[in-house]
Scaffold this motif. Structure first.
Motif, PDB file in Angstrom:
ATOM      1  N   ILE A   1      64.562 -37.318 -17.264  1.00  0.00           N
ATOM      2  CA  ILE A   1      64.035 -35.956 -17.395  1.00  0.00           C
ATOM      3  C   ILE A   1      62.634 -36.010 -17.989  1.00  0.00           C
ATOM      4  CG2 ILE A   1      64.320 -33.737 -18.571  1.00  0.00           C
ATOM      5  CD1 ILE A   1      67.343 -34.184 -18.415  1.00  0.00           C
ATOM      6  N   VAL A   2      61.696 -35.321 -17.350  1.00  0.00           N
ATOM      7  CA  VAL A   2      60.312 -35.280 -17.839  1.00  0.00           C
ATOM      8  C   VAL A   2      59.856 -33.856 -18.149  1.00  0.00           C
ATOM      9  CG1 VAL A   2      59.669 -37.398 -16.625  1.00  0.00           C
ATOM     10  CG2 VAL A   2      59.391 -35.186 -15.474  1.00  0.00           C
ATOM     11  N   ALA A   3      60.623 -32.854 -17.766  1.00  0.00           N
ATOM     12  CA  ALA A   3      60.201 -31.464 -17.931  1.00  0.00           C
ATOM     13  C   ALA A   3      60.128 -31.073 -19.408  1.00  0.00           C
ATOM     14  CB  ALA A   3      61.176 -30.538 -17.206  1.00  0.00           C
ATOM     15  N   ARG A   4      59.163 -30.241 -19.735  1.00  0.00           N
ATOM     16  CA  ARG A   4      59.115 -29.621 -21.053  1.00  0.00           C
ATOM     17  C   ARG A   4      60.368 -28.773 -21.220  1.00  0.00           C
ATOM     18  NH1 ARG A   4      54.715 -25.113 -23.037  1.00  0.00           N
ATOM     19  NH2 ARG A   4      55.303 -25.079 -25.244  1.00  0.00           N
ATOM     20  N   THR A   5      60.984 -28.807 -22.421  1.00  0.00           N
ATOM     21  CA  THR A   5      62.302 -28.205 -22.603  1.00  0.00           C
ATOM     22  C   THR A   5      62.335 -27.305 -23.823  1.00  0.00           C
ATOM     23  OG1 THR A   5      63.329 -30.170 -21.626  1.00  0.00           O
ATOM     24  CG2 THR A   5      64.766 -28.684 -22.838  1.00  0.00           C
TER      25      THR A   5
ATOM     26  N   LEU B   1      57.957 -20.004 -20.242  1.00  0.00           N
ATOM     27  CA  LEU B   1      57.683 -20.249 -18.833  1.00  0.00           C
ATOM     28  C   LEU B   1      56.197 -20.062 -18.510  1.00  0.00           C
ATOM     29  CD1 LEU B   1      60.815 -18.441 -17.365  1.00  0.00           C
ATOM     30  CD2 LEU B   1      60.420 -20.912 -17.435  1.00  0.00           C
ATOM     31  N   ARG B   2      55.567 -19.092 -19.130  1.00  0.00           N
ATOM     32  CA  ARG B   2      54.127 -18.884 -18.893  1.00  0.00           C
ATOM     33  C   ARG B   2      53.311 -20.054 -19.431  1.00  0.00           C
ATOM     34  NH1 ARG B   2      53.460 -12.439 -20.326  1.00  0.00           N
ATOM     35  NH2 ARG B   2      53.582 -11.664 -18.168  1.00  0.00           N
ATOM     36  N   ALA B   3      53.704 -20.589 -20.571  1.00  0.00           N
ATOM     37  CA  ALA B   3      52.967 -21.706 -21.156  1.00  0.00           C
ATOM     38  C   ALA B   3      53.003 -22.929 -20.270  1.00  0.00           C
ATOM     39  CB  ALA B   3      53.523 -22.027 -22.545  1.00  0.00           C
TER      40      ALA B   3
END
Length: 247
Positions: free
Chosen positions: A186-190, A244-246
């Motif tokens: 997993i690489v997504a910002r969480t 989500l906007r960030a």
């Protein structure tokens, strides 16, 4: 057989994955705000929930759901069992998932607390006895936090009762295709949200994930139970939209 799903709005894609106490209707309080914020929102019912019956052949939830997004990148917002599914999707398609917001997420292999084991035993006993109304009320008491009102409790009651109708106690265990995946892909910002009034398992999971995922932040909501997006959407929606906007 096609999953029941809805797509609303225009803009960057956001995929909403429901708790296994609920179905896609749990996101009713989020969809208008996400659309107004400029997102294209996809939500679906997993097999055996809402308007998606269990098929007559083996299936994999993640495979079916990712197909709904075509080849587009997307952010994932998942609650409880939907959070666990979100982790699987982010691990198996890391190049597709732009962000991951997990609300009181489950995690495979995490040891169950005495409270969670007691709940499971009581639910099994009630379902085996055929008392689905009592089993439904047990779920409402366990999973809906004190900040929720009668309307939110009734919504969970209706959705959980539907689960029991689609997955009756005498139904053979449905066969799902299991695919191995690992957190380290997993690489997504969480963003990890947990509730102070939830069972302790889910705070422990959030703390663990915040320590092992590459770009993760944990926020504990001091008013929340297990379903914060339903309990106080006016507080959760801004958190989700800002995150989500960030990204």
């Amino acid at each position: 057989m096609t999953l029941a799903f809805e797509v609303t709005g225009a803009g960057p894609d956001v995929l909403l994955l429901h708790s296994t106490v609920c179905d896609r209707r749990m996101w009713d309080p989020q969809v208008p705000d996400l659309v107004a914020a400029g997102f294209r929102v996809t939500r679906c019912d997993f097999r055996g929930f809402g308007d998606s019956p269990i098929p007559d052949r083996p299936w994999n939830d993640a495979d079916e759901i990712v197909e709904l997004l075509g080849g587009r990148p997307f952010a994932v917002v998942g609650a409880s069992g939907g959070g666990q599914l979100g982790l699987e999707i982010a691990a198996r398609w890391p190049e597709r998932v732009t962000a991951l917001a997990l609300l009181c997420t489950a995690l495979p292999g995490h040891p169950k607390s005495p409270q969670r084991l007691a709940f499971a035993g009581e639910e099994d006993a009630l379902v085996t006895a055929g008392d689905l109304d009592a089993a439904t009320e047990l779920n409402v008491r366990t999973w809906v936090g004190p900040a929720a009102g009668p309307e939110q409790r009734e919504a969970v009651r209706v959705m959980q009762r539907r689960v029991f109708e689609l997955q009756p106690p005498d139904m053979p265990e449905p066969e799902q295709i299991e695919v191995e995946w690992e957190l380290d892909t997993i690489v997504a910002r969480t963003l990890l949200l947990s509730g102070a009034y939830d069972l302790p398992d889910f705070r422990e999971i959030a703390v663990h994930l915040a320590g092992v995922l590459p770009d993760a932040r944990h926020v504990e909501l001091d008013w929340a139970g297990h379903l914060p997006s339903l309990e106080r959407p006016e507080l959760v929606n801004p958190l989700l939209i800002d995150f989500l906007r960030a990204v």
